[in-house]
Write a protein that holds these residues in place. Sequence first.
Motif, PDB file in Angstrom:
ATOM      1  N   PHE A   1       0.739  -1.233  -0.131  1.00  0.00           N
ATOM      2  CA  PHE A   1       0.256   0.510  -0.358  1.00  0.00           C
ATOM      3  C   PHE A   1       0.739   1.361   0.175  1.00  0.00           C
ATOM      4  N   LEU A   2       0.484   2.340  -0.325  1.00  0.00           N
ATOM      5  CA  LEU A   2       0.763   3.421  -0.979  1.00  0.00           C
ATOM      6  C   LEU A   2       0.538   4.778  -0.540  1.00  0.00           C
ATOM      7  N   VAL A   3       0.673   5.697   0.437  1.00  0.00           N
ATOM      8  CA  VAL A   3      -0.425   6.895   0.409  1.00  0.00           C
ATOM      9  C   VAL A   3       0.031   7.815  -0.648  1.00  0.00           C
ATOM     10  N   VAL A   4      -0.144   8.766  -1.609  1.00  0.00           N
ATOM     11  CA  VAL A   4      -0.536   9.555  -2.265  1.00  0.00           C
ATOM     12  C   VAL A   4      -1.133  10.702  -1.597  1.00  0.00           C
ATOM     13  N   GLU A   5       0.214  11.890  -1.715  1.00  0.00           N
ATOM     14  CA  GLU A   5      -0.344  12.887  -0.644  1.00  0.00           C
ATOM     15  C   GLU A   5       0.152  14.255  -1.309  1.00  0.00           C
ATOM     16  N   ALA A   6      -0.620  15.465  -1.476  1.00  0.00           N
ATOM     17  CA  ALA A   6      -0.361  16.665  -2.538  1.00  0.00           C
ATOM     18  C   ALA A   6      -1.436  17.751  -1.478  1.00  0.00           C
TER      19      ALA A   6
ATOM     20  N   LYS B   1       4.214   8.137  -0.663  1.00  0.00           N
ATOM     21  CA  LYS B   1       4.528   7.490   1.106  1.00  0.00           C
ATOM     22  C   LYS B   1       4.425   5.903   1.544  1.00  0.00           C
ATOM     23  N   ILE B   2       5.325   5.332   2.261  1.00  0.00           N
ATOM     24  CA  ILE B   2       5.102   3.589   2.940  1.00  0.00           C
ATOM     25  C   ILE B   2       5.492   3.702   4.405  1.00  0.00           C
ATOM     26  N   ASP B   3       4.230   3.019   4.867  1.00  0.00           N
ATOM     27  CA  ASP B   3       4.502   2.751   6.305  1.00  0.00           C
ATOM     28  C   ASP B   3       3.678   1.678   6.855  1.00  0.00           C
ATOM     29  N   THR B   4       5.222   0.915   7.249  1.00  0.00           N
ATOM     30  CA  THR B   4       4.641  -0.524   7.680  1.00  0.00           C
ATOM     31  C   THR B   4       5.872  -0.259   8.818  1.00  0.00           C
ATOM     32  N   ASP B   5       5.394  -2.102  10.055  1.00  0.00           N
ATOM     33  CA  ASP B   5       5.864  -1.823  11.115  1.00  0.00           C
ATOM     34  C   ASP B   5       7.681  -1.721  10.594  1.00  0.00           C
ATOM     35  N   LEU B   6       8.165  -2.297   9.591  1.00  0.00           N
ATOM     36  CA  LEU B   6       9.283  -2.216  10.049  1.00  0.00           C
ATOM     37  C   LEU B   6      10.230  -1.250   9.588  1.00  0.00           C
ATOM     38  N   VAL B   7       9.137  -0.415   8.750  1.00  0.00           N
ATOM     39  CA  VAL B   7       9.871   0.838   7.714  1.00  0.00           C
ATOM     40  C   VAL B   7       8.931   1.422   7.383  1.00  0.00           C
ATOM     41  N   SER B   8       9.675   2.944   7.500  1.00  0.00           N
ATOM     42  CA  SER B   8       8.674   4.249   6.792  1.00  0.00           C
ATOM     43  C   SER B   8       9.890   4.933   5.636  1.00  0.00           C
ATOM     44  N   VAL B   9       9.293   4.914   4.228  1.00  0.00           N
ATOM     45  CA  VAL B   9       9.909   5.761   2.679  1.00  0.00           C
ATOM     46  C   VAL B   9       8.836   6.674   2.878  1.00  0.00           C
TER      47      VAL B   9
ATOM     48  N   GLN C   1      -4.931  13.599   1.127  1.00  0.00           N
ATOM     49  CA  GLN C   1      -3.868  12.318   1.333  1.00  0.00           C
ATOM     50  C   GLN C   1      -5.076  11.267   0.948  1.00  0.00           C
ATOM     51  N   THR C   2      -4.886   9.760  -0.076  1.00  0.00           N
ATOM     52  CA  THR C   2      -5.381   8.574  -0.201  1.00  0.00           C
ATOM     53  C   THR C   2      -4.504   7.065   0.013  1.00  0.00           C
ATOM     54  N   ARG C   3      -4.839   6.117   0.393  1.00  0.00           N
ATOM     55  CA  ARG C   3      -3.913   5.097   0.414  1.00  0.00           C
ATOM     56  C   ARG C   3      -4.374   4.787  -0.903  1.00  0.00           C
ATOM     57  N   VAL C   4      -3.661   3.719  -1.275  1.00  0.00           N
ATOM     58  CA  VAL C   4      -3.979   3.153  -2.610  1.00  0.00           C
ATOM     59  C   VAL C   4      -3.342   1.454  -2.675  1.00  0.00           C
ATOM     60  N   ASP C   5      -4.210   0.624  -3.643  1.00  0.00           N
ATOM     61  CA  ASP C   5      -3.214  -0.504  -3.527  1.00  0.00           C
ATOM     62  C   ASP C   5      -2.201  -0.132  -4.393  1.00  0.00           C
ATOM     63  N   ILE C   6      -0.548  -0.381  -4.812  1.00  0.00           N
ATOM     64  CA  ILE C   6       0.998   0.537  -4.700  1.00  0.00           C
ATOM     65  C   ILE C   6       0.582  -0.031  -6.011  1.00  0.00           C
ATOM     66  N   ARG C   7       0.168  -1.735  -6.730  1.00  0.00           N
ATOM     67  CA  ARG C   7       0.178  -2.386  -7.815  1.00  0.00           C
ATOM     68  C   ARG C   7      -0.905  -2.198  -8.458  1.00  0.00           C
ATOM     69  N   LYS C   8      -1.886  -1.824  -8.443  1.00  0.00           N
ATOM     70  CA  LYS C   8      -2.475  -0.930  -9.132  1.00  0.00           C
ATOM     71  C   LYS C   8      -1.766   0.403  -9.533  1.00  0.00           C
ATOM     72  N   LEU C   9      -1.148   2.102  -9.122  1.00  0.00           N
ATOM     73  CA  LEU C   9      -0.739   2.444  -9.277  1.00  0.00           C
ATOM     74  C   LEU C   9       0.304   2.134  -9.971  1.00  0.00           C
ATOM     75  N   GLN C  10       1.489   1.404 -10.152  1.00  0.00           N
ATOM     76  CA  GLN C  10       2.690   0.475 -10.807  1.00  0.00           C
ATOM     77  C   GLN C  10       2.105   0.142 -11.639  1.00  0.00           C
ATOM     78  N   GLN C  11       0.383  -0.713 -11.918  1.00  0.00           N
ATOM     79  CA  GLN C  11       0.751  -1.440 -13.507  1.00  0.00           C
ATOM     80  C   GLN C  11      -0.021  -0.106 -14.706  1.00  0.00           C
ATOM     81  N   PHE C  12      -0.256   1.296 -13.757  1.00  0.00           N
ATOM     82  CA  PHE C  12      -0.792   2.213 -14.765  1.00  0.00           C
ATOM     83  C   PHE C  12       0.431   2.770 -15.539  1.00  0.00           C
ATOM     84  N   LEU C  13       1.712   2.876 -14.797  1.00  0.00           N
ATOM     85  CA  LEU C  13       2.481   3.347 -14.472  1.00  0.00           C
ATOM     86  C   LEU C  13       3.703   2.245 -16.019  1.00  0.00           C
TER      87      LEU C  13
END
Length: 285
Positions: free
Chosen positions: A179-184, A193-201, A234-246
Motif C-alpha cells: 500500500f502507498l499513500v499519495v498526498e499533495a 509514502k509507505i509505512d509498515t511495522d519495519l520501515v517508513s519511506v 491524501q489517499t491510501r491505494v493499492d501500490i500494484r494498481k498505481l504501478q500497473q498504470f505507470l
Amino acid sequence: MKFRGKIIDVACLNHFTRVITTISKLTKMCVLRLTPQNLFFVLSGKVANGGVSMWCELSQENFFDEFQMEGVSPEDNEICLEVTPENLSRALKTVQNAKAVKVKLTKKHCPCLTIAAELPTLSSVSRVVTHDVPVEVIPRRLWHEFKEPSMPDFDVSIYLPPLKTMKNVIDRMKNLSNFLVVEANLNGEMNLKIDTDLVSVSTHFKDLGNPPWGDEASQQGGPSQSRDPDTMAQTRVDIRKLQQFLVGQQVNPSKAMCNIVHERVVHLILLHEDVSLQYFIPAVA
C-alpha cells in the motif's frame, strides 16, 4: 449495426497501437464504445475490477482515414463491444509496416473485429493478413454503465512528476509494502509514502505546479479556493494498481495530472493532442 475504418498513415497506426497496448496493460477486458466522432475504451469501477475504473477517449479523425458506422438505431447511433485489448494489441503489432489497415465489425463464428492489413510486397501480388478478434456486443439496456465518469469533487489537483521517475520510485517501494499513500497540496508539492511495522519511506516532489481549473473550479468539481495551499490531501491505494498504470503507459502525454479526493480516490489523467486517458484508483482502508 455496421462499422468499418481504414488507417493508411503509418504514424497514426503506430500511435493507435501504443494507445491500445497501454489499455491492455491496465485491464484484461474493457468496453469499446463507437460513435460517429469518437472511440471510447471504458472500464467501469466494479468490485470485480478492484474498484478501478478507466475512460480513454480518442477522436477518430486523428487516426482513421476512413470511418463509417451505423449504430443500433438512428436515435442511439452507437455500438458497444466488450473486447480483450491484449488481443487487439497483438493483432495490430503484427501489421505495423502495412500499406493500409482496415478494421471492420464482422460476424464469423461469433461477432469479431476483423483487422485486415495489406502488407508491402516485392511482387505485383498483394499480401493481405487478416486477424479476427472476438468481441461481445453489449445490449442497449446496459449502455448506462459505460458513460463518461463525472469529474470527482477533488480536494487537490496537481501535475505529476516525470512518469519514469515516479515509476522507478514505486518499483522500489513495491518491494516493501502493498500500500502507498499519495498526498499533495496546492503549493505544487507531492509525497509518495509507505509505512509498515519495519520501515517508513517517503519521497518528496516539489514545484510540480497545480492545474489552473479557474475560480469556478469548486462548482465544477475543482478544489475550493478557500483551501489552505499547504494542507495535504491524501489517499491510501493499492501500490500494484498505481504501478500497473505507470508500467503500461505508452501514450507519452503532453500533460499528466493527479486529482485527489481526500481518503477516497486518486484520479489520474494523461493528455495527448488526440487522446485523453483517465484512471481512477479507489482508496483502501
